[in-house]
Structures are given as structure tokens and as C-alpha cells.
Design a protein around this motif. Structure first.
Motif, mmCIF file in Angstrom:
data_model
loop_
_atom_site.group_PDB
_atom_site.id
_atom_site.type_symbol
_atom_site.label_atom_id
_atom_site.label_comp_id
_atom_site.label_asym_id
_atom_site.label_seq_id
_atom_site.Cartn_x
_atom_site.Cartn_y
_atom_site.Cartn_z
ATOM 1 N N GLN A 1 -25.379 75.873 62.412
ATOM 2 C CA GLN A 1 -24.354 76.650 61.712
ATOM 3 C C GLN A 1 -23.118 75.812 61.430
ATOM 4 O O GLN A 1 -22.493 75.946 60.368
ATOM 5 C CB GLN A 1 -23.978 77.874 62.539
ATOM 6 C CG GLN A 1 -25.073 78.927 62.597
ATOM 7 C CD GLN A 1 -24.557 80.251 63.109
ATOM 8 O OE1 GLN A 1 -23.399 80.360 63.475
ATOM 9 N NE2 GLN A 1 -25.408 81.252 63.127
ATOM 10 N N LEU A 2 -22.756 74.909 62.344
ATOM 11 C CA LEU A 2 -21.625 74.031 62.096
ATOM 12 C C LEU A 2 -21.904 73.101 60.922
ATOM 13 O O LEU A 2 -21.016 72.838 60.090
ATOM 14 C CB LEU A 2 -21.311 73.220 63.354
ATOM 15 C CG LEU A 2 -20.112 72.267 63.268
ATOM 16 C CD1 LEU A 2 -18.843 73.042 62.942
ATOM 17 C CD2 LEU A 2 -19.952 71.492 64.566
ATOM 18 N N ALA A 3 -23.136 72.633 60.812
ATOM 19 C CA ALA A 3 -23.500 71.775 59.682
ATOM 20 C C ALA A 3 -23.410 72.540 58.364
ATOM 21 O O ALA A 3 -22.931 72.011 57.351
ATOM 22 C CB ALA A 3 -24.911 71.220 59.889
ATOM 23 N N VAL B 1 -17.771 73.691 53.060
ATOM 24 C CA VAL B 1 -16.396 73.221 52.854
ATOM 25 C C VAL B 1 -16.378 72.046 51.885
ATOM 26 O O VAL B 1 -15.526 71.963 50.989
ATOM 27 C CB VAL B 1 -15.758 72.835 54.200
ATOM 28 C CG1 VAL B 1 -14.434 72.104 53.985
ATOM 29 C CG2 VAL B 1 -15.530 74.067 55.059
ATOM 30 N N VAL B 2 -17.329 71.133 52.030
ATOM 31 C CA VAL B 2 -17.384 69.978 51.125
ATOM 32 C C VAL B 2 -17.673 70.428 49.699
ATOM 33 O O VAL B 2 -17.053 69.959 48.732
ATOM 34 C CB VAL B 2 -18.452 68.982 51.622
ATOM 35 C CG1 VAL B 2 -18.692 67.892 50.581
ATOM 36 C CG2 VAL B 2 -18.024 68.365 52.940
ATOM 37 N N VAL B 3 -18.613 71.383 49.534
ATOM 38 C CA VAL B 3 -18.971 71.853 48.193
ATOM 39 C C VAL B 3 -17.784 72.533 47.524
ATOM 40 O O VAL B 3 -17.457 72.268 46.355
ATOM 41 C CB VAL B 3 -20.178 72.805 48.271
ATOM 42 C CG1 VAL B 3 -20.406 73.494 46.930
ATOM 43 C CG2 VAL B 3 -21.424 72.035 48.676
ATOM 44 N N PHE B 4 -17.100 73.418 48.245
ATOM 45 C CA PHE B 4 -15.956 74.118 47.649
ATOM 46 C C PHE B 4 -14.801 73.162 47.386
ATOM 47 O O PHE B 4 -14.067 73.333 46.419
ATOM 48 C CB PHE B 4 -15.507 75.257 48.566
ATOM 49 C CG PHE B 4 -16.235 76.545 48.316
ATOM 50 C CD1 PHE B 4 -15.768 77.456 47.392
ATOM 51 C CD2 PHE B 4 -17.397 76.850 48.998
ATOM 52 C CE1 PHE B 4 -16.435 78.642 47.154
ATOM 53 C CE2 PHE B 4 -18.078 78.034 48.762
ATOM 54 C CZ PHE B 4 -17.600 78.933 47.834
ATOM 55 N N LEU C 1 -16.236 83.325 61.777
ATOM 56 C CA LEU C 1 -16.567 84.573 62.462
ATOM 57 C C LEU C 1 -18.057 84.671 62.740
ATOM 58 O O LEU C 1 -18.489 85.167 63.785
ATOM 59 C CB LEU C 1 -16.094 85.765 61.622
ATOM 60 C CG LEU C 1 -14.579 85.903 61.448
ATOM 61 C CD1 LEU C 1 -14.255 87.064 60.519
ATOM 62 C CD2 LEU C 1 -13.893 86.098 62.792
ATOM 63 N N LEU C 2 -18.862 84.186 61.795
ATOM 64 C CA LEU C 2 -20.312 84.224 61.981
ATOM 65 C C LEU C 2 -20.744 83.298 63.107
ATOM 66 O O LEU C 2 -21.610 83.629 63.905
ATOM 67 C CB LEU C 2 -21.015 83.827 60.683
ATOM 68 C CG LEU C 2 -22.556 83.831 60.713
ATOM 69 C CD1 LEU C 2 -23.072 85.228 61.000
ATOM 70 C CD2 LEU C 2 -23.105 83.320 59.394
ATOM 71 N N VAL C 3 -20.121 82.119 63.180
ATOM 72 C CA VAL C 3 -20.475 81.174 64.244
ATOM 73 C C VAL C 3 -20.111 81.747 65.610
ATOM 74 O O VAL C 3 -20.823 81.576 66.596
ATOM 75 C CB VAL C 3 -19.767 79.828 64.003
ATOM 76 C CG1 VAL C 3 -19.914 78.910 65.210
ATOM 77 C CG2 VAL C 3 -20.354 79.152 62.773
#
Length: 391
Positions: free
Chosen positions: A9-11, A17-20, A281-283
Motif C-alpha cells: 500500500q505504501l508503494a 503521488v508521483v503520477v499526480f 486513511l486506507l493504509v
């Protein structure tokens, strides 16, 4: 959640974040370009006029920005500069107050820019009932060269950038001093008296924009000279920013929220922040039922005794073990002094005379005298403490 799932999930979070972030960079305007058309002195974009304002500041002119409307706010005073209104239009009451102020002696520098602003001002700026004091309109066409008219404000100016706007349909008896005009004689910049006041009008806002000021600053030079000549001693040259959408009482937080609402990069960053918050929140949320904790492993009380016995036996410290066992017997019988330093003679003598503990005490004395192993001595001590156990 397992360590593998958390890392996965961290990956995903880092990847999104990189894509946005890459998408945000793509929507940012390239250097030298901007979609903001406002001629505001607060903007350093191509259409902005921060260069004009900065030039006046560097020359020591008393300039300031006005962040309030023309009515029900600070009174009109000094020299007022209106550079093509932006997001907030002139209300009828503002237009009336503006015209009355100029007529009674105010000084107005106006750059209509868009035809909409000119059409709102033209009907009101009149010398008489049928004689307009501004041209009847602005003609928009492809850019054409501008020539300088002889005037004290145009002396020493080499040239002016081509314009796309000019005033037309002037009344025959309209009196004005031209500063700039087209080859056909249509005025691009003019100054005239209006009642007891003065009006300086420039047809094309791009002539004083940041981009044009950098490439061909002729119109900026003329406007700066005119403002310096028209402002009265002790007065201020006020640039209208309220009608560009800027008002007082701002701050870093308000500016940031405005950027996030109005600018494409700001909206992209806002969406990125929302996605990142949702992923965080999901993590942090547990997926599925938690695992039951493992029951703690309990150790037997005899393990400690057996471990000590083995240590003493390995160190050939049998006497030490015997002395510790006798001292423990004395503490349990509430006679700790009797078992100190392994001296159990008096204690055993009293125990042998006891009606219930006599026989176990004699067996303990025999074990101690016969150099029995610690486990045998410990068993004899248990019999002394609990005589019924021997029965």
C-alpha cells in the motif's frame, strides 16, 4: 495487516503521488505564458501591469493600490488609474460616482481594453447631451503601427508597439490632445478636459502590459510621464485593483485558498492532497479481523529451582546450596536469625522437640549431617514445614 501488505500500500501511495505530481507539472503554464488576461499591477504575467507599477515606484512617484469599490468605501481622491476591469464590473452607482468625481476636478487615467468597459463609460462621459467626450467606440482589427504626436509627454520616445485598438466616431466638436494615433488618424491615446477634471484614455491595454513594456516600452514611458504631470503635490496615484478581483483583508491562507480554487495547478494540487489523505486513511485502517494474541508461555516454578541446582552442582557449591535452603526454612518459620550463616543447630534442636515436626526435623538433621544432595535436603525441609505430608 502484514508487513508485506503495508509495504504494498505504501508503494501504491508513492506511485499515485508521483503520477499526480507529473500531471500537475503538465498543466502548469510554460514560462512566459499565462491564461490570466487581467491587466492587474499585482500580476507579473504577460497581460499583467506589474512592470508599469514598478517603474513608477522606482521613479519615486506616489503610487498605491485601491482594493475597495468606488462607492460606500474610501472616497475617490488623487489620480485614479483604471486598467481594463477584470472579474468585477462597474456598477451603475460606481459609474455615476466616478463621472461626478471627474467632473468636479478629479483626474482619471483609463485604459478600457475590452469594448465592454468602454461601452459602460462612454455614455456617461459626455460634454453635452449629444456631444460625447470619448469616441463612440473602439474598433478592433489586426495590429497596425502607431505614430507619435508631438507633445511634451511624447518627447524622446522612439517608438510604440503596434496596436489592435483605436478610438473612432469622434464628434466634430470634440476637443482633445492626441498622443498616439494610427496612420489613418484614429487616436490611440488622447487627453482632454472633462468639466473641471482631466481624462487620459489609452485604447489598447496591451501597450502597457508586462510583455510589451519589456519589448517596446514607449507607451509605458508616456503613461508614466502623464501620471507624474497630472498628480497634484501631496496626492497619490491610485491603481484600481478591486475590479480585477482583488480586495483588502487578504493573507497567505486566503491567497492559497484562492489559488487552489481558481488556478488549474492549484486545483490539481488540491485533488492530489485529497487522494493522498484518502490513501493515508486506507493504509491506517485494518483490513479484516485482527489475529488473536498468542497465549504467553508459562514456566514451571520448579524450572528455576532445577536451574539453580544444576548451577550449584556444576560449581561444586553444595554447601552454599545447603546454607541457602536452611536460611529459607528459617524465614518461613519466622526465625530468620536462626538460619543465618547456615547455623541450623539451635533451630533443629527446637524443631526435634516439637510434637508434630520432631520426626521430620530429625530426618533433616540426618540429611544435613550425612552431606545429602540439595534436592534431598529440600524434600526434608518440605516435610518439616508440612508434617502431614509425611504421614
Amino acid at each position: 495487516m502484514s508487513d508485506t501488505g503495508a509495504r504494498r500500500q505504501l508503494a501504491w501511495l508513492i506511485g499515485l503521488v508521483v503520477v499526480f505530481s507529473a500531471a500537475t507539472l503538465l498543466v502548469l503554464p510554460r514560462r512566459g505564458e499565462s491564461r490570466d488576461p487581467r491587466a492587474s499591477t499585482l500580476l507579473t504575467t504577460r497581460a499583467g501591469t506589474a512592470g508599469l507599477y514598478g517603474t513608477m515606484e522606482e521613479l519615486g512617484l506616489p503610487v498605491a493600490r485601491r482594493y475597495t469599490p468606488f462607492v460606500q468605501a474610501d472616497p475617490l481622491r488623487g489620480t485614479l488609474v483604471i486598467l481594463a476591469t477584470g472579474t468585477v464590473g462597474l456598477s451603475p452607482s460606481e459609474r455615476s460616482a466616478l463621472i461626478a468625481w471627474v467632473r468636479t476636478g478629479g483626474t482619471l487615467i483609463v485604459v478600457p481594453g475590452a469594448a465592454s468597459l468602454f461601452e459602460r463609460l462612454a455614455p456617461a462621459l459626455e460634454l453635452g447631451h449629444h456631444v460625447p467626450v470619448l469616441p463612440g467606440g473602439i474598433v478592433e482589427q489586426s495590429r497596425f503601427p502607431v505614430r507619435l504626436r508631438r507633445h511634451r509627454w511624447t518627447e524622446g520616445v522612439d517608438s510604440v508597439a503596434p496596436t489592435a485598438s483605436a478610438f473612432r466616431a469622434l464628434a466634430d466638436d470634440f476637443r482633445y490632445d492626441p498622443l498616439l494615433e494610427t496612420a489613418e488618424g484614429a487616436p490611440v491615446a488622447l487627453v482632454y478636459r472633462f468639466g473641471d477634471g482631466t481624462v487620459l484614455a489609452l485604447a489598447d491595454q496591451t501597450l502597457v502590459s508586462n510583455r510589451t513594456a519589456e519589448e517596446a516600452p514607449g507607451a509605458v514611458q508616456i503613461l508614466v510621464r502623464a501620471a507624474a504631470a497630472l498628480v497634484e503635490p501631496g496626492d497619490t496615484i491610485w491603481f484600481d485593483e478591486y475590479h480585477h478581483g482583488f480586495s483588502g483583508g487578504g493573507g497567505p491562507v486566503r491567497a492559497l485558498l484562492g489559488y487552489a480554487r481558481s488556478a488549474a495547478p492549484g486545483r490539481a494540487l488540491l485533488q492530489l492532497g485529497a487522494v493522498a489523505l484518502a490513501l493515508l486513511l486506507l493504509v491506517g485502517r485494518r483490513l479484516g479481523r485482527p489475529h488473536s494474541p498468542r497465549a504467553p508461555r508459562r514456566r514451571s516454578p520448579l524450572e528455576h529451582v532445577d536451574a539453580l541446582a544444576r548451577v550449584y552442582a556444576g560449581a561444586n557449591a553444595r554447601r552454599t546450596a545447603r546454607d541457602l535452603l536452611v536460611a529459607g526454612l528459617a524465614r518461613r518459620l519466622h526465625e530468620p536469625q536462626a538460619g543465618r550463616d547456615g547455623d541450623a543447630g539451635a533451630l533443629l534442636a527446637r524443631l526435634e522437640a516439637h510434637p508434630d515436626r520432631g520426626a521430620p526435623a530429625r530426618r533433616l538433621a540426618a540429611a544435613l549431617a550425612g552431606d545429602a544432595p540439595p534436592l534431598a535436603i529440600a524434600a526434608a525441609i518440605d516435610d518439616v514445614i508440612d508434617p502431614e505430608r509425611d504421614s
